[in-house]
Design a protein around this motif. Structure first.
Motif, PDB file in Angstrom:
ATOM      1  N   HIS A  55       0.843  -1.206   0.000  1.00  0.00           N
ATOM      2  CA  HIS A  55       0.000   0.000   0.000  1.00  0.00           C
ATOM      3  C   HIS A  55       0.876   1.252   0.000  1.00  0.00           C
ATOM      4  CE1 HIS A  55      -3.309   2.650   0.690  1.00  0.00           C
ATOM      5  NE2 HIS A  55      -2.864   3.025   1.866  1.00  0.00           N
ATOM      6  N   ARG A  56       0.575   2.158  -0.920  1.00  0.00           N
ATOM      7  CA  ARG A  56       1.345   3.394  -1.074  1.00  0.00           C
ATOM      8  C   ARG A  56       0.409   4.598  -1.118  1.00  0.00           C
ATOM      9  NH1 ARG A  56       4.515   0.183   0.057  1.00  0.00           N
ATOM     10  NH2 ARG A  56       6.398  -0.484  -0.991  1.00  0.00           N
ATOM     11  N   PRO A  57       0.103   5.185   0.039  1.00  0.00           N
ATOM     12  CA  PRO A  57      -0.727   6.405   0.010  1.00  0.00           C
ATOM     13  C   PRO A  57      -0.063   7.452  -0.875  1.00  0.00           C
ATOM     14  CG  PRO A  57      -0.444   5.605   2.251  1.00  0.00           C
ATOM     15  CD  PRO A  57       0.486   4.803   1.375  1.00  0.00           C
ATOM     16  N   PRO A  58      -0.779   8.208  -1.619  1.00  0.00           N
ATOM     17  CA  PRO A  58      -2.223   8.416  -1.608  1.00  0.00           C
ATOM     18  C   PRO A  58      -2.984   7.500  -2.561  1.00  0.00           C
ATOM     19  CG  PRO A  58      -1.256   9.994  -3.092  1.00  0.00           C
ATOM     20  CD  PRO A  58      -0.114   9.165  -2.530  1.00  0.00           C
ATOM     21  N   TRP A  59      -2.367   6.409  -3.006  1.00  0.00           N
ATOM     22  CA  TRP A  59      -2.947   5.541  -4.037  1.00  0.00           C
ATOM     23  C   TRP A  59      -3.830   4.466  -3.407  1.00  0.00           C
ATOM     24  CZ3 TRP A  59      -2.202   8.473  -7.857  1.00  0.00           C
ATOM     25  CH2 TRP A  59      -1.022   9.220  -7.969  1.00  0.00           C
ATOM     26  N   GLY A  60      -4.834   4.913  -2.682  1.00  0.00           N
ATOM     27  CA  GLY A  60      -5.733   3.991  -2.005  1.00  0.00           C
ATOM     28  C   GLY A  60      -7.183   4.384  -2.197  1.00  0.00           C
ATOM     29  N   LEU A  61      -7.956   4.148  -1.174  1.00  0.00           N
ATOM     30  CA  LEU A  61      -9.398   4.335  -1.189  1.00  0.00           C
ATOM     31  C   LEU A  61      -9.787   5.628  -0.485  1.00  0.00           C
ATOM     32  CD1 LEU A  61     -12.146   2.962  -1.857  1.00  0.00           C
ATOM     33  CD2 LEU A  61     -12.022   1.904   0.412  1.00  0.00           C
ATOM     34  N   HIS A  79      -6.682   1.437  -7.656  1.00  0.00           N
ATOM     35  CA  HIS A  79      -6.398   0.023  -7.458  1.00  0.00           C
ATOM     36  C   HIS A  79      -4.944  -0.195  -7.059  1.00  0.00           C
ATOM     37  CE1 HIS A  79     -10.116  -1.924  -9.201  1.00  0.00           C
ATOM     38  NE2 HIS A  79     -10.322  -0.633  -9.377  1.00  0.00           N
ATOM     39  N   GLY A  80      -4.165   0.845  -7.040  1.00  0.00           N
ATOM     40  CA  GLY A  80      -2.756   0.783  -6.660  1.00  0.00           C
ATOM     41  C   GLY A  80      -2.040   2.002  -7.188  1.00  0.00           C
ATOM     42  N   CYS A  87       0.178   4.890 -15.588  1.00  0.00           N
ATOM     43  CA  CYS A  87      -1.276   4.731 -15.585  1.00  0.00           C
ATOM     44  C   CYS A  87      -1.761   4.282 -14.207  1.00  0.00           C
ATOM     45  CB  CYS A  87      -1.685   3.707 -16.636  1.00  0.00           C
ATOM     46  SG  CYS A  87      -3.472   3.496 -16.784  1.00  0.00           S
ATOM     47  N   VAL A  88      -2.821   4.921 -13.724  1.00  0.00           N
ATOM     48  CA  VAL A  88      -3.487   4.481 -12.499  1.00  0.00           C
ATOM     49  C   VAL A  88      -4.867   3.959 -12.872  1.00  0.00           C
ATOM     50  CG1 VAL A  88      -2.279   5.974 -10.858  1.00  0.00           C
ATOM     51  CG2 VAL A  88      -4.331   6.818 -11.978  1.00  0.00           C
ATOM     52  N   GLU A  89      -5.265   2.879 -12.229  1.00  0.00           N
ATOM     53  CA  GLU A  89      -6.613   2.361 -12.434  1.00  0.00           C
ATOM     54  C   GLU A  89      -7.485   2.833 -11.280  1.00  0.00           C
ATOM     55  OE1 GLU A  89      -9.156  -1.754 -13.077  1.00  0.00           O
ATOM     56  OE2 GLU A  89      -6.958  -1.829 -13.160  1.00  0.00           O
ATOM     57  N   ARG A 122       0.326   9.689 -16.007  1.00  0.00           N
ATOM     58  CA  ARG A 122       0.093  10.160 -17.375  1.00  0.00           C
ATOM     59  C   ARG A 122      -1.316   9.864 -17.856  1.00  0.00           C
ATOM     60  NH1 ARG A 122       5.331  10.804 -19.765  1.00  0.00           N
ATOM     61  NH2 ARG A 122       4.455  10.516 -21.832  1.00  0.00           N
ATOM     62  N   SER A 123      -1.968   8.836 -17.230  1.00  0.00           N
ATOM     63  CA  SER A 123      -3.317   8.463 -17.648  1.00  0.00           C
ATOM     64  C   SER A 123      -4.040   7.756 -16.504  1.00  0.00           C
ATOM     65  CB  SER A 123      -3.272   7.554 -18.881  1.00  0.00           C
ATOM     66  OG  SER A 123      -2.597   6.349 -18.578  1.00  0.00           O
ATOM     67  N   ALA A 124      -5.360   7.703 -16.640  1.00  0.00           N
ATOM     68  CA  ALA A 124      -6.196   6.963 -15.694  1.00  0.00           C
ATOM     69  C   ALA A 124      -7.058   5.998 -16.489  1.00  0.00           C
ATOM     70  CB  ALA A 124      -7.059   7.910 -14.874  1.00  0.00           C
ATOM     71  N   LEU A 125      -7.292   4.843 -15.928  1.00  0.00           N
ATOM     72  CA  LEU A 125      -8.034   3.763 -16.570  1.00  0.00           C
ATOM     73  C   LEU A 125      -9.153   3.321 -15.644  1.00  0.00           C
ATOM     74  CD1 LEU A 125      -8.168   1.364 -18.718  1.00  0.00           C
ATOM     75  CD2 LEU A 125      -6.674   0.144 -17.115  1.00  0.00           C
ATOM     76  N   ALA A 126     -10.290   2.969 -16.210  1.00  0.00           N
ATOM     77  CA  ALA A 126     -11.386   2.347 -15.466  1.00  0.00           C
ATOM     78  C   ALA A 126     -12.009   1.286 -16.355  1.00  0.00           C
ATOM     79  CB  ALA A 126     -12.424   3.379 -15.067  1.00  0.00           C
ATOM     80  N   VAL A 127     -12.460   0.206 -15.743  1.00  0.00           N
ATOM     81  CA  VAL A 127     -13.104  -0.869 -16.499  1.00  0.00           C
ATOM     82  C   VAL A 127     -14.493  -1.121 -15.928  1.00  0.00           C
ATOM     83  CG1 VAL A 127     -10.924  -1.960 -17.160  1.00  0.00           C
ATOM     84  CG2 VAL A 127     -12.086  -2.701 -15.085  1.00  0.00           C
ATOM     85  N   THR A 128     -15.406  -1.535 -16.807  1.00  0.00           N
ATOM     86  CA  THR A 128     -16.766  -1.877 -16.393  1.00  0.00           C
ATOM     87  C   THR A 128     -17.207  -3.151 -17.092  1.00  0.00           C
ATOM     88  OG1 THR A 128     -18.024  -0.773 -18.154  1.00  0.00           O
ATOM     89  CG2 THR A 128     -17.324   0.608 -16.311  1.00  0.00           C
TER      90      THR A 128
END
Length: 160
Positions: A55-61, A79-80, A87-89, A122-128
């Protein structure tokens, strides 16, 4: 903490994440009595990451709070940390009573803007899932663009 015009995104500690993941309230009072399964699942990701030292804040919930009444209405989060390509999801979830008012879109926009304040992102990703059209509309309104499907899921991305 991340503030928007109508929301406050409060970081979730690893202890609170563990409580949320296993049926607790994490220290918040929830509209409708408790978070949805998406929030509990994301909390589980944070709790497991903390257990193994990943876990690496601020990359959490972040719990989404409606400041007018102080009630938690859902969550948004990562997600991390960013992957090697920057890229962050992200994921998000609101309780049913808070849906349909543009709050998910506002939360996703705020989380994405926050991510882009970090030079490594550089980017953000989301899946559905393909049948989750409400979530797909949230992402489109938040500036994401649909990319190619992968492993049966719809992928949406926004670049810095």
């Amino acid at each position: 903490m991340i503030n928007t015009a109508r929301l406050r995104l409060e970081p979730v500690s690893t202890g609170a994440a563990g409580q949320l993941a296993y049926g607790g309230d994490g220290g918040w009072t929830w509209l409708g009595g408790g978070p949805e399964e998406g929030t509990r699942g994301m909390a589980g990701i944070v709790a497991r990451a903390a257990e193994v030292g990943w876990h690496r804040p601020p990359w959490g919930l972040y719990v989404v709070v409606h400041p007018a009444d102080g009630l938690a209405i859902g969550s948004v989060g990562f997600h991390g940390p960013p992957d090697p390509g920057g890229c962050v999801e992200i994921g998000y979830d609101l309780v049913p009573a808070a849906r349909g008012f543009g709050l998910a879109t506002e939360g996703v926009k705020a989380l994405t803007a926050f991510a882009f304040t970090h030079p490594a992102v550089r980017s953000a990703l989301a899946v559905t899932r393909p049948d989750n059209t409400r979530s797909q509309r949230v992402l489109l309104r938040a500036g994401f663009v649909r990319g190619p499907d992968q492993e049966g899921l719809r992928r949406y991305r926004v670049d810095r």
